[in-house]
Scaffold this motif. Structure first.
Motif, PDB file in Angstrom:
ATOM      1  N   LEU A 146      11.332 -14.195   4.521  1.00  0.00           N
ATOM      2  CA  LEU A 146      11.817 -12.891   4.980  1.00  0.00           C
ATOM      3  C   LEU A 146      12.792 -12.254   3.997  1.00  0.00           C
ATOM      4  CD1 LEU A 146      12.341 -13.550   8.793  1.00  0.00           C
ATOM      5  CD2 LEU A 146      10.519 -12.230   7.706  1.00  0.00           C
ATOM      6  N   GLY A 147      13.518 -13.078   3.274  1.00  0.00           N
ATOM      7  CA  GLY A 147      14.540 -12.547   2.379  1.00  0.00           C
ATOM      8  C   GLY A 147      14.108 -12.306   0.950  1.00  0.00           C
ATOM      9  N   ARG A 148      13.029 -12.951   0.514  1.00  0.00           N
ATOM     10  CA  ARG A 148      12.699 -12.894  -0.908  1.00  0.00           C
ATOM     11  C   ARG A 148      11.285 -12.451  -1.251  1.00  0.00           C
ATOM     12  NH1 ARG A 148      16.340 -17.023  -4.071  1.00  0.00           N
ATOM     13  NH2 ARG A 148      18.086 -17.067  -2.635  1.00  0.00           N
ATOM     14  N   THR A 149      10.525 -12.049  -0.251  1.00  0.00           N
ATOM     15  CA  THR A 149       9.159 -11.583  -0.550  1.00  0.00           C
ATOM     16  C   THR A 149       9.000 -10.134  -0.121  1.00  0.00           C
ATOM     17  OG1 THR A 149       8.215 -12.237   1.582  1.00  0.00           O
ATOM     18  CG2 THR A 149       8.225 -13.910  -0.166  1.00  0.00           C
ATOM     19  N   THR A 150       8.047  -9.481  -0.724  1.00  0.00           N
ATOM     20  CA  THR A 150       7.769  -8.090  -0.374  1.00  0.00           C
ATOM     21  C   THR A 150       7.305  -7.964   1.071  1.00  0.00           C
ATOM     22  OG1 THR A 150       7.143  -7.673  -2.668  1.00  0.00           O
ATOM     23  CG2 THR A 150       6.416  -6.071  -1.032  1.00  0.00           C
ATOM     24  N   VAL A 151       6.426  -8.863   1.490  1.00  0.00           N
ATOM     25  CA  VAL A 151       5.941  -8.820   2.867  1.00  0.00           C
ATOM     26  C   VAL A 151       7.089  -9.073   3.843  1.00  0.00           C
ATOM     27  CG1 VAL A 151       4.361  -9.882   4.531  1.00  0.00           C
ATOM     28  CG2 VAL A 151       3.608  -9.485   2.201  1.00  0.00           C
ATOM     29  N   GLY A 152       7.989  -9.977   3.499  1.00  0.00           N
ATOM     30  CA  GLY A 152       9.140 -10.238   4.351  1.00  0.00           C
ATOM     31  C   GLY A 152      10.024  -9.014   4.496  1.00  0.00           C
ATOM     32  N   LEU A 153      10.246  -8.317   3.391  1.00  0.00           N
ATOM     33  CA  LEU A 153      11.032  -7.081   3.434  1.00  0.00           C
ATOM     34  C   LEU A 153      10.317  -6.030   4.289  1.00  0.00           C
ATOM     35  CD1 LEU A 153      13.398  -5.333   2.419  1.00  0.00           C
ATOM     36  CD2 LEU A 153      11.972  -4.753   0.454  1.00  0.00           C
ATOM     37  N   GLN A 154       9.009  -5.933   4.133  1.00  0.00           N
ATOM     38  CA  GLN A 154       8.242  -4.973   4.919  1.00  0.00           C
ATOM     39  C   GLN A 154       8.272  -5.328   6.408  1.00  0.00           C
ATOM     40  OE1 GLN A 154       4.407  -5.031   3.038  1.00  0.00           O
ATOM     41  NE2 GLN A 154       5.048  -3.679   1.382  1.00  0.00           N
ATOM     42  N   MET A 155       8.234  -6.611   6.737  1.00  0.00           N
ATOM     43  CA  MET A 155       8.326  -7.030   8.131  1.00  0.00           C
ATOM     44  C   MET A 155       9.680  -6.658   8.717  1.00  0.00           C
ATOM     45  SD  MET A 155       6.432 -10.751   8.086  1.00  0.00           S
ATOM     46  CE  MET A 155       7.079 -11.236   9.648  1.00  0.00           C
ATOM     47  N   ARG A 156      10.732  -6.863   7.951  1.00  0.00           N
ATOM     48  CA  ARG A 156      12.066  -6.500   8.446  1.00  0.00           C
ATOM     49  C   ARG A 156      12.180  -4.992   8.632  1.00  0.00           C
ATOM     50  NH1 ARG A 156      16.375  -8.956   4.746  1.00  0.00           N
ATOM     51  NH2 ARG A 156      14.981  -8.041   3.250  1.00  0.00           N
ATOM     52  N   ALA A 157      11.615  -4.232   7.702  1.00  0.00           N
ATOM     53  CA  ALA A 157      11.645  -2.768   7.821  1.00  0.00           C
ATOM     54  C   ALA A 157      10.839  -2.313   9.032  1.00  0.00           C
ATOM     55  CB  ALA A 157      11.099  -2.127   6.548  1.00  0.00           C
ATOM     56  N   ALA A 158       9.676  -2.907   9.227  1.00  0.00           N
ATOM     57  CA  ALA A 158       8.827  -2.535  10.362  1.00  0.00           C
ATOM     58  C   ALA A 158       9.490  -2.877  11.689  1.00  0.00           C
ATOM     59  CB  ALA A 158       7.470  -3.217  10.253  1.00  0.00           C
ATOM     60  N   SER A 159      10.249  -3.954  11.719  1.00  0.00           N
ATOM     61  CA  SER A 159      10.905  -4.316  12.976  1.00  0.00           C
ATOM     62  C   SER A 159      12.031  -3.342  13.321  1.00  0.00           C
ATOM     63  CB  SER A 159      11.450  -5.742  12.916  1.00  0.00           C
ATOM     64  OG  SER A 159      12.564  -5.821  12.062  1.00  0.00           O
ATOM     65  N   LEU A 160      12.613  -2.709  12.310  1.00  0.00           N
ATOM     66  CA  LEU A 160      13.665  -1.721  12.573  1.00  0.00           C
ATOM     67  C   LEU A 160      13.083  -0.379  12.993  1.00  0.00           C
ATOM     68  CD1 LEU A 160      16.141  -2.497   9.664  1.00  0.00           C
ATOM     69  CD2 LEU A 160      16.396  -3.037  12.088  1.00  0.00           C
ATOM     70  N   ASP A 161      12.077   0.092  12.246  1.00  0.00           N
ATOM     71  CA  ASP A 161      11.467   1.385  12.566  1.00  0.00           C
ATOM     72  C   ASP A 161      10.059   1.394  11.974  1.00  0.00           C
ATOM     73  OD1 ASP A 161      10.690   3.984  13.001  1.00  0.00           O
ATOM     74  OD2 ASP A 161      12.563   4.870  12.273  1.00  0.00           O
ATOM     75  N   PHE A 162       9.094   1.052  12.819  1.00  0.00           N
ATOM     76  CA  PHE A 162       7.724   0.875  12.351  1.00  0.00           C
ATOM     77  C   PHE A 162       7.148   2.159  11.762  1.00  0.00           C
ATOM     78  CE2 PHE A 162       3.213  -0.069  12.546  1.00  0.00           C
ATOM     79  CZ  PHE A 162       3.193  -1.383  12.130  1.00  0.00           C
ATOM     80  N   GLU A 163       7.349   3.277  12.426  1.00  0.00           N
ATOM     81  CA  GLU A 163       6.771   4.537  11.949  1.00  0.00           C
ATOM     82  C   GLU A 163       7.351   4.942  10.596  1.00  0.00           C
ATOM     83  OE1 GLU A 163       4.120   6.084  13.128  1.00  0.00           O
ATOM     84  OE2 GLU A 163       4.040   4.427  14.551  1.00  0.00           O
ATOM     85  N   THR A 164       8.650   4.837  10.423  1.00  0.00           N
ATOM     86  CA  THR A 164       9.267   5.179   9.138  1.00  0.00           C
ATOM     87  C   THR A 164       8.781   4.230   8.045  1.00  0.00           C
ATOM     88  OG1 THR A 164      11.206   6.041  10.274  1.00  0.00           O
ATOM     89  CG2 THR A 164      11.449   5.534   7.935  1.00  0.00           C
ATOM     90  N   ALA A 165       8.659   2.955   8.370  1.00  0.00           N
ATOM     91  CA  ALA A 165       8.163   1.990   7.392  1.00  0.00           C
ATOM     92  C   ALA A 165       6.752   2.355   6.947  1.00  0.00           C
ATOM     93  CB  ALA A 165       8.198   0.584   7.976  1.00  0.00           C
ATOM     94  N   ARG A 166       5.917   2.772   7.895  1.00  0.00           N
ATOM     95  CA  ARG A 166       4.545   3.188   7.538  1.00  0.00           C
ATOM     96  C   ARG A 166       4.562   4.425   6.657  1.00  0.00           C
ATOM     97  NH1 ARG A 166       0.143   2.507  12.113  1.00  0.00           N
ATOM     98  NH2 ARG A 166      -1.151   2.484  10.266  1.00  0.00           N
ATOM     99  N   LEU A 167       5.460   5.370   6.946  1.00  0.00           N
ATOM    100  CA  LEU A 167       5.568   6.572   6.116  1.00  0.00           C
ATOM    101  C   LEU A 167       5.996   6.238   4.690  1.00  0.00           C
ATOM    102  CD1 LEU A 167       7.265   9.063   8.607  1.00  0.00           C
ATOM    103  CD2 LEU A 167       4.914   9.154   7.737  1.00  0.00           C
TER     104      LEU A 167
END
Length: 184
Positions: A146-167
């Motif tokens: 979660l802390g050191r991979t791109t997918v982990g960063l994207q998962m954390r972003a999606a958990s905060l605000d999925f729509e903004t992360a998709r944008l």
């Protein structure tokens, strides 16, 4: 074990906003895989590897077959789908276990893991040590993921605000699939 289960449920809830009520049945499937390996005198590491493979495969299948087609549906529909998957997995487990009339025997087949090791003068069952070491390894790997991979960063972003992360370019199916995979 409870920490791993809580993290797994939390990952899926964080991204999908869904409590996966089939999660306990994934644990059951892993236990069946471990018992299967133990019955065939596989080494402990082989049983644990089979357990991981079965749970990961079921998690991916659940995402692909159940969650993905229902993502545009209401939260209630998704919730009912997790109950349906839970009942299906329970029924399959009962069919497998009752087909050879050995209900209750898988637990007895793990007798080698119930033998104690003496650690600093205290007897501790091997299964306890294996579970603790496996949990620590998985939790450390999750923190690194979660802390050191791109997918982990994207998962954390999606958990905060999925729509903004998709944008911002986060691919929803990829992130949700990764969350379901890692939770398994």
């Amino acid at each position: 074990i409870y920490a791993l289960m809580a993290v797994g449920i939390g990952l899926v809830f964080g991204v999908l906003r869904l409590v996966n009520f089939a999660y306990g049945q994934l644990v059951m499937a892993g236990a069946f895989a471990l018992a299967f390996a133990s019955d065939r005198d596989w080494p402990v590491w082989g049983g644990i590897a089979l357990c991981f493979l079965v749970v990961i495969a079921l998690s991916l299948a659940m995402d692909r077959v159940v969650f993905r087609p229902l993502r545009t549906q209401s939260a209630a529909t998704m919730l009912v789908a997790t109950f349906a998957v839970a009942f299906l997995l329970q029924a399959v487990a009962l069919l497998i276990d009752q087909s050879d009339d050995t209900l209750g025997e898988p637990a007895a087949s793990l007798a080698k893991l119930n033998l104690p090791w003496t650690i600093w003068g205290t007897e501790v069952r091997k299964i306890t040590v294996v579970a603790i070491v496996t949990a620590i390894i998985c939790l450390v790997a999750l923190v690194l993921f979660l802390g050191r991979t791109t997918v982990g960063l994207q998962m954390r972003a999606a958990s905060l605000d999925f729509e903004t992360a998709r944008l911002l370019g986060v691919r929803g199916n990829r992130v949700i699939g990764a969350a379901v995979l890692v939770s398994g």
